[in-house]
Design a protein around this motif. Structure first.
Motif, mmCIF file in Angstrom:
data_model
loop_
_atom_site.group_PDB
_atom_site.id
_atom_site.type_symbol
_atom_site.label_atom_id
_atom_site.label_comp_id
_atom_site.label_asym_id
_atom_site.label_seq_id
_atom_site.Cartn_x
_atom_site.Cartn_y
_atom_site.Cartn_z
ATOM 1 N N GLN A 142 42.471 47.027 39.659
ATOM 2 C CA GLN A 142 42.684 48.540 39.953
ATOM 3 C C GLN A 142 43.359 49.238 38.860
ATOM 4 O O GLN A 142 43.693 50.394 38.916
ATOM 5 C CB GLN A 142 43.850 48.460 40.964
ATOM 6 N N HIS A 143 43.248 48.433 37.706
ATOM 7 C CA HIS A 143 43.814 48.993 36.361
ATOM 8 C C HIS A 143 42.977 49.863 35.627
ATOM 9 O O HIS A 143 42.204 49.223 34.773
ATOM 10 C CB HIS A 143 44.614 47.966 35.530
ATOM 11 N N ARG A 144 42.543 50.915 36.134
ATOM 12 C CA ARG A 144 41.390 51.892 35.557
ATOM 13 C C ARG A 144 41.468 52.296 34.087
ATOM 14 O O ARG A 144 40.468 52.855 33.537
ATOM 15 C CB ARG A 144 41.168 52.668 36.756
ATOM 16 N N LYS A 145 42.505 52.081 33.728
ATOM 17 C CA LYS A 145 42.730 52.696 32.389
ATOM 18 C C LYS A 145 41.955 51.824 31.176
ATOM 19 O O LYS A 145 42.047 52.199 30.037
ATOM 20 C CB LYS A 145 44.359 53.118 32.259
ATOM 21 N N VAL A 146 41.910 50.671 31.649
ATOM 22 C CA VAL A 146 41.077 49.928 30.838
ATOM 23 C C VAL A 146 39.462 49.582 31.762
ATOM 24 O O VAL A 146 39.387 49.408 32.625
ATOM 25 C CB VAL A 146 41.600 48.375 30.626
ATOM 26 N N THR A 147 38.366 49.832 30.677
ATOM 27 C CA THR A 147 37.141 49.434 31.219
ATOM 28 C C THR A 147 36.687 47.965 30.631
ATOM 29 O O THR A 147 36.655 47.774 29.484
ATOM 30 C CB THR A 147 36.477 50.676 30.709
ATOM 31 N N PRO A 148 36.579 46.946 31.759
ATOM 32 C CA PRO A 148 36.377 45.783 31.042
ATOM 33 C C PRO A 148 34.985 45.628 30.977
ATOM 34 O O PRO A 148 34.115 46.473 31.513
ATOM 35 C CB PRO A 148 36.701 45.003 32.569
ATOM 36 N N GLY A 149 34.419 44.767 30.194
ATOM 37 C CA GLY A 149 32.826 44.479 29.964
ATOM 38 C C GLY A 149 32.483 43.602 31.100
ATOM 39 O O GLY A 149 31.063 43.839 31.169
ATOM 40 N N PHE A 150 33.337 42.828 31.794
ATOM 41 C CA PHE A 150 32.663 41.988 32.813
ATOM 42 C C PHE A 150 33.754 41.915 33.613
ATOM 43 O O PHE A 150 34.944 41.370 33.498
ATOM 44 C CB PHE A 150 32.373 40.627 32.049
ATOM 45 N N THR A 151 33.265 42.104 34.915
ATOM 46 C CA THR A 151 34.308 42.061 36.019
ATOM 47 C C THR A 151 34.029 41.079 37.107
ATOM 48 O O THR A 151 32.976 41.300 37.861
ATOM 49 C CB THR A 151 34.554 43.681 36.665
ATOM 50 N N VAL A 152 34.924 40.271 37.442
ATOM 51 C CA VAL A 152 34.614 39.319 38.575
ATOM 52 C C VAL A 152 35.608 39.581 39.856
ATOM 53 O O VAL A 152 36.780 39.972 39.755
ATOM 54 C CB VAL A 152 35.025 37.881 38.175
ATOM 55 N N LEU A 153 35.018 39.941 41.012
ATOM 56 C CA LEU A 153 35.724 40.408 42.003
ATOM 57 C C LEU A 153 35.844 39.201 42.968
ATOM 58 O O LEU A 153 34.609 38.733 43.368
ATOM 59 C CB LEU A 153 35.062 41.599 42.960
ATOM 60 N N LEU A 154 36.957 38.854 43.602
ATOM 61 C CA LEU A 154 37.111 37.773 44.471
ATOM 62 C C LEU A 154 37.386 38.215 45.917
ATOM 63 O O LEU A 154 38.231 39.338 45.954
ATOM 64 C CB LEU A 154 38.124 36.844 44.079
ATOM 65 N N THR A 155 36.987 37.658 46.933
ATOM 66 C CA THR A 155 37.272 37.786 48.255
ATOM 67 C C THR A 155 37.216 36.524 49.008
ATOM 68 O O THR A 155 36.522 35.691 48.837
ATOM 69 C CB THR A 155 36.286 38.845 48.868
ATOM 70 N N ALA A 156 38.561 36.335 49.689
ATOM 71 C CA ALA A 156 38.481 34.964 50.650
ATOM 72 C C ALA A 156 37.587 34.946 51.808
ATOM 73 O O ALA A 156 37.409 35.987 52.530
ATOM 74 C CB ALA A 156 39.953 34.852 50.972
ATOM 75 N N TYR A 157 36.874 33.734 52.026
ATOM 76 C CA TYR A 157 36.037 33.372 52.895
ATOM 77 C C TYR A 157 36.586 33.697 54.383
ATOM 78 O O TYR A 157 35.657 34.597 55.145
ATOM 79 C CB TYR A 157 35.783 31.834 53.115
ATOM 80 N N ASN A 158 37.851 33.535 54.651
ATOM 81 C CA ASN A 158 38.235 33.703 56.002
ATOM 82 C C ASN A 158 38.872 35.271 55.814
ATOM 83 O O ASN A 158 39.619 35.842 57.054
ATOM 84 C CB ASN A 158 39.383 32.755 56.334
ATOM 85 N N ASP A 159 38.738 36.087 54.863
ATOM 86 C CA ASP A 159 39.299 37.401 54.912
ATOM 87 C C ASP A 159 38.616 38.423 53.957
ATOM 88 O O ASP A 159 39.179 38.712 53.002
ATOM 89 C CB ASP A 159 41.077 37.216 54.330
ATOM 90 N N LEU A 160 37.327 38.525 54.190
ATOM 91 C CA LEU A 160 36.435 39.361 53.330
ATOM 92 C C LEU A 160 37.085 40.753 53.334
ATOM 93 O O LEU A 160 37.394 41.377 54.351
ATOM 94 C CB LEU A 160 35.033 39.211 53.995
#
Length: 339
Positions: A142-160
């Motif tokens: 959520q820190h949008r003031k930096v634009t990453p070159g590669f972003t990994v989004l995690l979501t838990a199996y039991n809490d999508l």
């Protein structure tokens, strides 16, 4: 509790408008976001609570550190200090946060830093005498003031995130549409076996874009527990009266694993990143044997004098396709050397 939170839906609507508007302003370039001439990898999630960001940060660090000079940058959640700080293995968790201290104690060949302002943190790292070649941002989705070159989004199996709602009715920090910023999505904390059919259902539920690939991973536990005096087999703790101490968002998988492994224990659960009071420490000192998580250990070890204080490390293991994920990340980082 869930039903009570659903009563807060009107407030979630306000939160939706605020976060959606903020994201639209960044997407349109009205709010400025800075890009960098070094690889910047962001690891994060849409929700509050544990999705396994720390073990994933460690996975990426191990993947890259033998060929690149790595720096990790975190906010340093729960610390009493402000601004930029370098993290050393001898730092205190109260000064730098438990997870950054865990990184510093585990990897002596990388830079570890904390700064709530990621732009300031990156600028400080890049002004060092030995400039990092790769910067890993831990929990900065959520820190949008930096634009990453590669972003990994995690979501838990039991809490999508696709089944969740915005705060305060649910646990999402921003609308589900925010998932579209990710380069890859990883479903974490999966059971050891997940059929292709169920994986396909989860992918359909998450609705990735055409450019996004979805991976599945589980938490793997070490065969040994560790203390300041060395390591021991987990089964060796059975001669003690073991108390499991956890200050993490979701301790259930760990407790279930220990029970399935035949360990008998009492469980004392505290809030995520819990700072133990002097009275709580005094009570813990009376216990025969404490088993805890690695990030809890870095907070407890300086305060507890007891002999039998152990932690059980965890790591990320992909159910399949880890070579595909590794290659995507390695190709992204290598592209900067080709320029």
């Amino acid at each position: 509790m869930r039903k009570l939170r659903l009563l807060l839906f009107p407030f979630a609507g306000v939160y939706y408008l605020v976060t959606l508007t903020r994201n639209k302003l960044f997407d349109a370039g009205i709010l400025a976001s800075k890009q960098y001439d070094v690889p910047v990898i962001c690891i994060g999630n849409l929700s509050v609570g544990g999705t396994g960001k720390s073990p994933m940060t460690e996975y990426v660090t191990r993947l890259l550190k033998n060929n690149y000079k790595i720096a990790t940058l975190s906010r340093g959640y729960g610390r009493t200090t402000k601004g930029y700080k370098d993290v050393a293995a001898t730092s205190l968790a109260t000064e730098v946060g438990d997870e950054p201290l865990q990184f510093a104690q585990k990897f002596n060949d990388i830079d570890v830093a904390v700064c709530e302002n990621r732009q300031v943190g990156i600028a400080t790292l890049l002004n060092k005498k030995q400039t990092p070649e790769v910067i890993i941002l831990d929990d900065a989705y959520q820190h949008r003031k930096v634009t990453p070159g590669f972003t990994v989004l995690l979501t838990a199996y039991n809490d999508l995130y696709s089944n969740d709602y915005l705060l305060p009715a649910g646990n999402l920090r921003e609308p589900r549409s925010g998932s579209q910023r990710a380069d890859v999505i990883i479903v974490t904390k999966c059971p050891g076996y997940l059929s292709k059919e169920e994986q396909h259902k989860i992918k359909s539920n998450l609705q990735p874009t055409e450019r996004q690939q979805v991976f599945f991973a589980k938490i793997a536990y070490d065969d040994c527990v560790y203390s300041k005096s060395g390591s021991a087999q987990l089964h060796s703790l059975k001669v003690h009266n073991v108390t499991l101490i956890t200050g993490i968002a979701n301790p259930k998988p760990l407790a279930d694993y220990l029970s399935s492994d035949g360990l008998s224990f009492e469980h004392k659960s505290y809030g995520d990143h819990h700072n133990f009071s002097s009275s709580e420490i005094a009570e813990l000192e009376k216990l025969d044997c404490i088993l805890t998580t690695e990030k809890d250990y870095v907070r407890l070890r300086p305060q507890l004098k007891m002999k039998h204080l152990y932690y059980l490390p965890i790591k990320v293991e992909f159910l399949s396709d880890n070579q595909v994920f590794d290659k995507k990340l390695l190709d992204y980082v290598a592209s900067f050397r080709e320029e």
